[in-house]
Design an enzyme around this catalytic site. Sequence first.
Site: not given
Length: 329
Positions: A88-89, A136
């Site tokens: 996710k990074d 998000r």
Amino acid sequence: MANKKTFKIGTRTSALARVQTDMVVHRLKIAHPNLDIEIVPIKASGDWKPEMGEQRLSEVAGGKGLFIKEVEQAILDKSIDCGVHNVKDVPSFLPDQVAIDHILEREDARDVLIGTNVKSIHDLPPSTIIGTSSVRRQSILLNERPDLVIKPLRGNIDTRLEKLRAGQVDVAVLASVGLHRINRAHEIAIYLEPEIMLPACGQGTLCVETRIDDSETREILDCLNHAQSALVTLAERAVLQNLDGSCRTPISAYATLLGHMMTCEAWLMSTDGVNMFKAKAMAQVLNKAQAIELGDMVAKELRDKAGDKMLECLSVDYHKDARHVAGQK
């Protein structure tokens, strides 16, 4: 194959990053008992420092790529052989010379709430201050509860927990997997199921970045790759790449694989939570191309629902959009 004199693995310096790198080392040692491994700590410019305040990554040039930039440069410079990242990074697009196609088995992808007497999003009192630096998470929370107040909260897990205990926020939102990996799972009040808060692309998944032309390193790492997790990662990243997702664009992308049937779901939101578009598709996935095709299909549906103009609007800095961020008008 394990003929390298010393196999150098780059990692960020946080406690969580070291635990995750140790997980990779453990698996490599099982597959290659004679491999001499050196862990190379590298400071990442995206890591929080007190002087940064609560500045979001969406406000900083480079965005979430700042979590991997220095490690990636060391790979390109050949001072290390590979680097360990949370998927996710990793930005949507990488330099042509590198790849993240060694994917470990995915763990819990859910988000969690941490706080006293927290039972659900709906039970939180009006004007509860929620700490998160994720646009998000902010978007989903405000879509469900526009009366909540979102306050940026940065730092490693322990730093965020200290800020929560100090009363800077009433509730914090974090990823389940990080808390479990550093033995802080007892802090979790509730887990947010994907139907409530769809996870970020790659949340719960580790990857190893390598130079594409370094066949020796890539062969050593082949023992790590989890085929099913690699396929769902491809589908999720295809969604982001099609929507040109960045840390400024609130996008959730979550795929699951049952047998050969993959389900991929994605949400595209405005940072104030007012607009939310959802798309979901299912298909048989037997290979990488089919996984990417499914992600592309979901992204197209989202783009059709939102419209290109809306997508452009969603990409602006969060502070120009969000009306419920603490300290901002």
